[in-house]
Design an enzyme around this catalytic site. Structure first.
Site, PDB file in Angstrom:
ATOM      1  NE  ARG A   1     -28.696  22.026  67.834  1.00 29.15           N
ATOM      2  CZ  ARG A   1     -28.518  20.912  67.155  1.00 29.15           C
ATOM      3  NH1 ARG A   1     -29.059  20.769  65.975  1.00 29.15           N
ATOM      4  NH2 ARG A   1     -27.810  19.920  67.640  1.00 29.15           N
TER       5      ARG A   1
ATOM      6  CG  HIS B   1      -6.141   8.251  61.445  1.00 33.28           C
ATOM      7  ND1 HIS B   1      -6.203   9.622  61.399  1.00 33.28           N
ATOM      8  CD2 HIS B   1      -7.243   7.866  62.149  1.00 33.28           C
ATOM      9  CE1 HIS B   1      -7.286  10.038  62.038  1.00 33.28           C
ATOM     10  NE2 HIS B   1      -7.940   8.989  62.491  1.00 33.28           N
TER      11      HIS B   1
HETATM   12  C1  BG6 Z   1     -10.613   8.418  65.008  1.00 32.63           C
HETATM   13  C2  BG6 Z   1     -11.609   7.362  64.624  1.00 32.63           C
HETATM   14  O1  BG6 Z   1     -10.250   9.191  63.897  1.00 32.63           O
HETATM   15  O2  BG6 Z   1      -9.463   7.800  65.555  1.00 32.63           O
HETATM   16  C3  BG6 Z   1     -11.962   6.476  65.807  1.00 32.63           C
HETATM   17  O3  BG6 Z   1     -12.796   7.969  64.118  1.00 32.63           O
HETATM   18  C4  BG6 Z   1     -10.711   5.936  66.444  1.00 32.63           C
HETATM   19  O4  BG6 Z   1     -12.833   5.407  65.402  1.00 32.63           O
HETATM   20  C5  BG6 Z   1      -9.708   7.041  66.717  1.00 32.63           C
HETATM   21  O5  BG6 Z   1     -11.088   5.295  67.660  1.00 32.63           O
HETATM   22  C6  BG6 Z   1      -8.391   6.469  67.179  1.00 32.63           C
HETATM   23  O6  BG6 Z   1      -7.546   7.503  67.587  1.00 32.63           O
HETATM   24  P1  BG6 Z   1      -6.405   7.237  68.669  1.00 32.63           P
HETATM   25  O7  BG6 Z   1      -5.675   8.533  68.722  1.00 32.63           O
HETATM   26  O8  BG6 Z   1      -7.084   6.869  69.939  1.00 32.63           O
HETATM   27  O9  BG6 Z   1      -5.598   6.102  68.129  1.00 32.63           O
END
Ligand code: BG6
Length: 482
Positions: free
Chosen positions: A43, A234
């Site tokens: 922005r 995930h």
């Molecule tokens: C993200 C979440 O998708 O994944 C976060 O929004 C989380 O809350 C993160 O901390 C964890 O990812 P990684 O790769 O660090 O395990």
């Protein structure tokens, strides 16, 4: 192949923390196709030089081995440009189109690293400006909706402008090298396939543990909670990779068709099974890594009476011939003892023990982080006598050591795939909607239930009910067995 990567949300948290460093590493590793330009869009008014100075600061606190020298940064920055845009303004998209058309790159990737409420307007404006051409791909970052209806609405709007193969939904866990190794383990090796089924496997556990709290993201997190933030995407994606049938080819849709089948085979939740098979927790003050930390309700931007869950453990089953009756336990949380993500495949015990002492079932541990590797736990004889008790030993494979110079991070991998148009590691809209459909009864039950989540001390493995969930079936979580 020349490309333009347009980064909407170019001054946002995701660009700052993940995307810019990943692009830098890709450039440094020589993996970005030559002839690439990156255009950060946001922005406020800035020159290219001001944007370069802004992202240069990002590298101040990274691991020294990943920190660029002045020359390396300058070489990277030559490809990085900045453009001010008002995302609701059609003229600004016409300007963007001129910028793109002036060079006519082979591929254009629009990376939407903005708040998802902007996805519909950005897609609609890109379409109206004639920027949804076949050589354009759009990358969508989570959260992709808040529930099934909002996810469907995003998909409807995106789908009215871009085809399914042009719309790439990111789940950064799929970019982690361990996840690609899981595919390699299962479908590049014949060894485990005969064992990969209910006859040999007692249960499967997926743990995504974080030691951090919600930090400064309290406002986002409180609207989300662990189920939406980690499980719907995930953890379920990992589950599909573990449970899917072998795809007929490595084609993206062959893989995604099989993943979708797993999601559709998950045992559906109802109010009763939510109460029985899902545990939600919220951290209280405690100690993590030797440091006293506050509870969730005392975090910034978190309402003092929040009922948001920072921990979830659940039990499910994949209802098909391969997996019938095998429990799949999923668990994730903030402020757990350590940052570790792993999948534990617990095999069945020997049918008839002939050695003295307790038996111990074999297990395969697929480690995603902090290390990326595989452990196979076995029992062995030390050779110390006739009646000796067998001892646990394990084969330990560390991929970082096996392939020291080849490893790339999750975002780097996914950005390179987005540029190259490799779709295997992106989530298709039907997968994503099915995952929402499956978690919906849990969200509904919780919304209707006035009781707060179960408390757990920061630095513990969650509420005791999470252990009871697994103990009920006669099993234990990985750390309780080790
Ligand atoms: C993200 C979440 O998708 O994944 C976060 O929004 C989380 O809350 C993160 O901390 C964890 O990812 P990684 O790769 O660090 O395990």
């Amino acid at each position: 192949m020349s490309f333009d990567l347009v980064l909407f949300g170019g001054t946002g948290d995701l660009a700052w923390r993940k995307l810019i460093p990943a692009l830098f590493q890709a450039h440094r590793h020589g993996k970005l196709p030559p002839g690439g330009r990156m255009l950060a869009v946001a922005r406020d008014e800035r020159s290219d030089a001001q944007y370069h100075a802004y992202i240069r600061e990002r590298f101040g606190d990274v691991d020294p081995s990943k920190r660029p020298s002045d020359e390396a940064f300058a070489r990277f920055a030559e490809h990085v440009h900045y453009r001010r845009m008002d995302l609701s303004h059609p003229d600004d998209y016409a300007g963007l189109r001129e910028w793109i058309d002036a060079r006519g790159a082979d591929t254009v990737v629009m990376y939407l690293a903005t708040s998802p409420h902007l996805f519909p307007v950005i897609c609609a404006r890109l379409g109206a400006a004639g920027l949804a051409r076949p050589n354009v791909r759009v990358v969508l970052e989570k959260p992709l909706g808040h529930d099934l209806a909002s996810a469907q609405e995003i998909n409807r709007v995106v789908g009215s402008v871009f085809s399914e193969r042009q719309a790439l939904r990111i789940d950064h866990y799929l970019g982690k090298p361990a996840v690609q190794n899981l595919m390699a383990l299962r479908f590049g090796n014949a060894l485990f396939e005969p064992l990969w089924r209910r006859e040999s496997i007692a249960n499967i556990q997926i743990t995504l543990a974080e030691s951090i709290g919600v930090g400064t993201r309290g406002d986002y997190y409180d609207r989300s909670g662990a189920l939406r933030d980690m499980v719907q995407n995930h953890a379920l994606q990992l589950l599909t990779m573990i449970a899917m049938e072998p795809p007929s080819s490595s084609d993206a849709d062959a893989i995604r068709d099989e993943k979708l089948k797993v999601l559709k085979s998950l045992k559906p939740f109802g109010a009763e099974s939510v109460a029985r098979d899902v545990v939600r927790g919220q951290y209280r003050a405690g100690t993590v890594d030797g440091k006293a930390v506050s509870g969730y309700l005392d975090e910034v931007k978190v309402p003092a009476d929040s009922r948001c869950e920072t921990f979830v453990a659940l039990r499910t089953e994949v209802q098909n011939w391969r997996w019938a009756g095998v429990p799949f336990y999923l668990r994730t949380g903030k402020r757990l003892p350590s940052r570790e993500a792993h999948i534990v495949v617990n095999f069945r015990d020997v049918p008839h023990p002939i050695f003295a002492g307790t038996t111990r079932a074999n297990k395969l541990v697929i480690k995603l982080q902090p290390e990326d590797g595989l452990e196979l736990h076995l029992l062995a004889a030390k050779g110390g006598g006739i009646n000796e008790v067998l001892s646990p030993v394990f084969l330990d494979l560390d991929f970082d050591k096996a392939f020291p110079s080849e490893r790339i991070g999750a975002y780097e991998r996914l950005l390179l795939d987005a540029i190259a148009g490799r779709l295997n590691l992106f989530v298709r809209s039907d997968e994503q909607e099915q995952a929402w459909r499956w978690v919906a009864p849990v969200l509904e039950s919780w919304a209707a239930d006035p009781s707060p989540p179960r408390p757990y001390a920061a630095g513990s493995w969650g509420p005791p009910a999470a252990s009871a969930l697994v103990a009920r079936d006669g099993f234990a979580w990985a750390e309780e067995q080790w």
